[in-house]
Each structure stands twice: as C-alpha cells, then as structure tokens.
Write an enzyme that holds these catalytic residues in place. Structure first.
Site, PDB file in Angstrom:
ATOM      1  N   GLY A 216       0.814  -1.200   0.000  1.00 23.44           N
ATOM      2  CA  GLY A 216       0.000   0.000   0.000  1.00 23.44           C
ATOM      3  C   GLY A 216       0.853   1.257   0.000  1.00 23.44           C
ATOM      4  O   GLY A 216       1.931   1.309  -0.599  1.00 23.44           O
ATOM      5  N   SER A 217       0.366   2.277   0.698  1.00 20.52           N
ATOM      6  CA  SER A 217       0.995   3.598   0.611  1.00 20.52           C
ATOM      7  C   SER A 217       2.360   3.702   1.269  1.00 20.52           C
ATOM      8  O   SER A 217       3.047   4.708   1.091  1.00 20.52           O
ATOM      9  CB  SER A 217       0.058   4.649   1.190  1.00 20.52           C
ATOM     10  OG  SER A 217      -1.083   4.802   0.364  1.00 20.52           O
ATOM     11  N   THR A 218       2.794   2.682   2.046  1.00 16.03           N
ATOM     12  CA  THR A 218       4.171   2.735   2.545  1.00 16.03           C
ATOM     13  C   THR A 218       5.152   2.704   1.378  1.00 16.03           C
ATOM     14  O   THR A 218       6.268   3.207   1.482  1.00 16.03           O
ATOM     15  CB  THR A 218       4.470   1.577   3.515  1.00 16.03           C
ATOM     16  OG1 THR A 218       4.230   0.327   2.864  1.00 16.03           O
ATOM     17  CG2 THR A 218       3.615   1.680   4.767  1.00 16.03           C
ATOM     18  N   PHE A 219       4.724   2.128   0.232  1.00 20.43           N
ATOM     19  CA  PHE A 219       5.587   2.071  -0.952  1.00 20.43           C
ATOM     20  C   PHE A 219       5.779   3.452  -1.571  1.00 20.43           C
ATOM     21  O   PHE A 219       6.694   3.649  -2.377  1.00 20.43           O
ATOM     22  CB  PHE A 219       4.998   1.110  -1.989  1.00 20.43           C
ATOM     23  CG  PHE A 219       5.929   0.806  -3.136  1.00 20.43           C
ATOM     24  CD1 PHE A 219       6.967  -0.103  -2.994  1.00 20.43           C
ATOM     25  CD2 PHE A 219       5.767   1.431  -4.367  1.00 20.43           C
ATOM     26  CE1 PHE A 219       7.826  -0.381  -4.043  1.00 20.43           C
ATOM     27  CE2 PHE A 219       6.618   1.156  -5.432  1.00 20.43           C
ATOM     28  CZ  PHE A 219       7.657   0.249  -5.266  1.00 20.43           C
ATOM     29  N   LYS A 220       4.943   4.415  -1.203  1.00 22.35           N
ATOM     30  CA  LYS A 220       5.126   5.779  -1.706  1.00 22.35           C
ATOM     31  C   LYS A 220       6.473   6.359  -1.290  1.00 22.35           C
ATOM     32  O   LYS A 220       6.969   7.298  -1.919  1.00 22.35           O
ATOM     33  CB  LYS A 220       3.983   6.677  -1.231  1.00 22.35           C
ATOM     34  CG  LYS A 220       2.655   6.358  -1.909  1.00 22.35           C
ATOM     35  CD  LYS A 220       1.493   7.119  -1.287  1.00 22.35           C
ATOM     36  CE  LYS A 220       0.166   6.710  -1.931  1.00 22.35           C
ATOM     37  NZ  LYS A 220      -1.004   7.280  -1.231  1.00 22.35           N
TER      38      LYS A 220
END
Length: 483
Positions: A216-220
């Site tokens: 999810g958004s941790t990959f941002k």
C-alpha cells in the site's frame, strides 16, 4: 585365454567397478546429504544425544536443551514459547527444524566449520561434543512491546537498528508454542504439528520474512525517493491531485482513500506524502516511468532472492516491464507490488541512516561451550539506497506525516518520529491490510520499524495504517528508546 573365460573376467571386472562406484557414491558423494536427512535415525540420535547450544536474547536463553531420561538424551525447551517463535522456530524429533533452529543448526550442534578446533580439542580430551550458543540481536523489551501491541491481531512487526542492521524485534502473529513440537513422543509431536498446520492464521508461517503482501501507501516512500533522485522534484514541486485519475489507455480510474480530496487540484510532493494522496503519486509514477521506480526499489532490496538473516527471506517484488496503468497502480504500492514487513523496515532504515542501507542480521555472536567467541557479526553495507541529501529531504517529509498528516497516532512527546502509513487494498470483499513504517528519534535514529496488520485487524473494513498500525510502531519505538 578362451572366449568364455574372457567374458567371465570382463563381467567380474564390470561388477567390481560398479560395486566400488556405488560404495564411493554413497559413502563420499552423498555422505553429507544422508547425514543431514531428517529420516536418518543415526543422525537424529547423535544430535539429540549431545547438548544443543542455547539461543539467547538479551543474555537469557530463549531456547535450551535439558537432559532427559529417554533414548534421545536431551530435549529442547523454549522459555517464552510463543513470544519468540518467529525467531527460534522449533526443533522437533518428528517434524525437523525451522527458523534459527534450522538456519543455525551447524553452530547449535557444534558441527560448524567455525568450531573445528573446538571439536579437535574435545576429541583429544575425551569430552563430549557440545553445541555453541547463538546470541541474537533481539532486544527483549522491543520484542515484548511488539507482541503485546499486536494483541490478537494477525500480522508482523520488524524493528531494525538503522546504523548496523541489527534486528531488534521480529514478531509474527498468531505465533505458536514450540514446546508442543519439541516433545519426544512422536505421536504427540505430529498431532501438535498437524493442528498448527491447519490452524487459522497459519501460525507456523513467519509473516515477517516468509510471506509478502501489498505494501500500500508505505511504498510511496520508494516512489518519493525515485522522484527526488530524478532531480525533477523537490518537496515543493506541485503535482496534479485530482479526485480521480483516469488511467492511460483505459476507462478505469484511480481514486484517493475514501474518495477524499488531497487539498486541491494540485499539491506539493511533501503534502502528497503527508496526506497519502493516491492520485498525485500515481501521476508521479507515470511521469517517472516503471523503470525508474523499479531501479529505486531494487536499491532498497526488492527482487533480491538471496537475502538471508541468516534465515532465508522471501523476495519482495516490484515487477519489471509494466505498462502505464500498471505503473500508476504500482507507484502507490498496489497491483503486483509485494513486500515483506522486513523489506519495509529496510526502506525506513535506509532513509534513517542517511541513505545507506545496512544488511539486516539476527545473530550477533556465536560462543563455544567454554564461552570463547567463535564469531562476531560485523555490520556491512547492503547498498547506497539514496543520497544523503535525498534521505534528509525524505526524512523531513516523513516528519510531516506524523506531525500533522495520516500518522499522528505515532507521535511521542519530546521525540520526533518520521513515518509513513499504508492501507493496502486486498481481494474483493476483504478488509484492507494496515501498514506503518517509521524511524525515531528522527535526528539520531535508534530504531526503524515496520508494522503489518492483516485485513485491518480489530477494525476490519474501517482500518487505516494510521489507526491500527501506527500505535504498534509507537509502542516498539518507546521500548527501544526508553521513552
């Protein structure tokens, strides 16, 4: 010599060569394989008949061998059972080994090449072989904090010391009690194994390193690092942030969490990270291209099939050759992007350590039975994941996430925490995974942590990384820093 005698002699020679070849193959070529085969009863009795070395955390044995009055001689005991099951694994006469009991087996049995001279000395003095003690890098306070904070939720926590790569905590839930598998009653050990193997949540699987999930958004953080490295972006760069982004060459659209606005038609890169704006980061991914994001992900450790700690770690994945719609979805940690909790802790650790990613490790020291040091871990660099300048910039952007963004639940009075939330969509009809990765203190990091809570944990469909995972990370950070 007449023809029948020649034929007989030739046949005898062929049979002799075949016999010698077979004996050589079994006794030399296959010797190691046969000795290590768990079905080899002689090996089993030899291993259990000698005291196996302890596995140690914080100066206390979390796995040790106790002398028993049966055919095997010694039985494995696990002092804290389920708390350290993701670290120790199990050592069973019926079901083999797992985790450190498997990865460090040669040291624990005393058969490692590192202990060659110790074995020679024992042979000369007539002393029975004893296994070496394996001292882990685990900090018991951090391990307990992670386990307590996870509670009855399924997931994993990994904490790393950014400057060295030491793994300070590694928890996977649900865990299991290795003592149930260590009994010498093979029927009972097999029954316990089958029960665990069929149990909900797969307790025998170490979710921290042996499974991977949409981050999810941790990959941002990876996409943001690639953006900064490109030289085309600064934290102030304005990026499009529509309510919906139409994916190129399709009629499909990508929306923000809950269909919310990110604050306007355009936002700065820093604000896009702070509020975790999907449409903005998807557009950044499109502008950068899949190759740039993959190259950055690989620097953080993605797609490395050879990573060990020393247990094997399943490789995290950022696929190559993505088309434009796939790139947009991958840039926000969805589509086919998959990561282990260890991997996301490594991302945070690299940013915390000025862009230098240290190789993670779980064994600090190996000591012979007389307590002499056999080997001592030396921290080593895994990669230069990003420049020191970009790491500092990304750190400041992550501070915004915790100070006044999606990660406020990780705030600790008197300490700056840099973090990133993640709420990863899963299969249709299933609650999202909740993630949080962070490091602290931001100005002198002592710990980087990644928290993964499967299918939203206690909040289910209402879960977000900020609500579910951030408080768990906070508990671990406080345990490590003493706050």
């Amino acid at each position: 010599m007449n023809t029948p005698l020649r034929r007989l002699a030739t046949m005898m020679l062929v049979m002799f060569v075949a016999l010698m070849g077979s004996a050589t193959w079994v006794q030399f070529v296959q010797a190691s394989k046969l000795n290590n085969d768990p079905r080899n009863v002689r090996t089993l009795y030899r291993e259990f008949g000698n005291p196996r070395g302890p596995i140690v955390a914080g100066g206390t044995a979390i796995a040790s061998s106790t002398k028993v009055n049966d055919a095997f001689g010694y039985q494995r005991q696990y002092a804290s059972g389920e708390l350290y099951s993701a670290v120790t694994g199990y050592y069973s006469v019926a079901n083999g080994r797992s985790q450190l009991e498997l990865a460090a087996n040669s040291q624990l049995t005393g058969r490692s090449d590192q202990l060659f001279f110790t074995r020679i000395r024992d042979l000369l003095t007539g002393k029975a072989t004893e296994g070496a003690a394996v001292e882990t890098t685990i900090l018991p306070a951090a391990q307990q904090a992670a386990r307590t904070a996870l509670g009855n939720q399924r997931g994993a926590v990994v904490a790393i010391e950014p400057s060295t790569g030491k793994i300070l905590a590694m928890v996977s839930t649900p865990g299991f009690d290795p003592n149930a598998l260590a009994v010498h009653d093979t029927a009972a050990a097999n029954a316990a194994f089958q029960q665990l193997n069929k149990a909900d949540g797969n307790p025998l699987l170490n979710k921290a390193i042996s499974d991977r999930f949409a981050p999810g958004s941790t990959f941002k953080l990876v996409t943001a690092a690639a953006a900064l490295a490109s030289g085309k972006y600064t934290p102030q760069t304005q990026v499009p942030a529509p309510l919906q982004l139409t994916l190129p060459n399709t009629t499909a659209t990508l929306s923000n969490f809950g269909g919310e606005s990110c604050g306007g038609p355009t936002v700065s890169l820093a604000d896009a990270l702070r509020v975790s704006c999907n449409t903005a980061f998807a557009q950044v991914g499109l502008d950068l291209g899949a190759a740039a994001i993959k190259a950055q992900a690989d620097k953080f450790g993605f797609d490395d099939p050879s990573l060990t700690i020393p247990m094997s770690v399943v490789q995290s994945v950022m696929p190559a050759g993505l088309d434009a719609p796939e790139t947009a979805q991958s840039a926000i940690g969805q589509r086919d992007v998959q990561a282990t909790p260890l991997q996301m802790a490594m991302v945070a650790a690299a940013i915390a350590n000025g862009g230098v990613l240290m190789r993670p490790y779980l064994i600090q020291t190996v000591r012979a039975a007389d307590l002499t040091v056999v080997s001592q871990a030396q921290p080593s660099t895994y990669s230069q994941a990003l420049s020191s300048g970009d790491a500092a910039t990304l750190r400041d952007m992550m501070l915004g996430v915790v100070d006044n963004g999606t990660g406020t639940a990780a705030q600790i009075p008197g300490m700056q925490v840099a973090g990133k939330t993640g709420t990863a969509e899963t299969a249709a009809g299933q609650a999202p995974h909740a993630w949080f990765t962070a490091f602290a203190p931001a100005d002198a990091p002592k710990v980087a942590v990644a928290v993964f809570v499967e299918h939203g944990g206690s909040l289910g469909n209402d879960a977000t990384g900020g609500a579910v995972a951030a408080p768990i990370a906070k508990a671990v950070i406080k345990a490590v820093t003493g706050k």
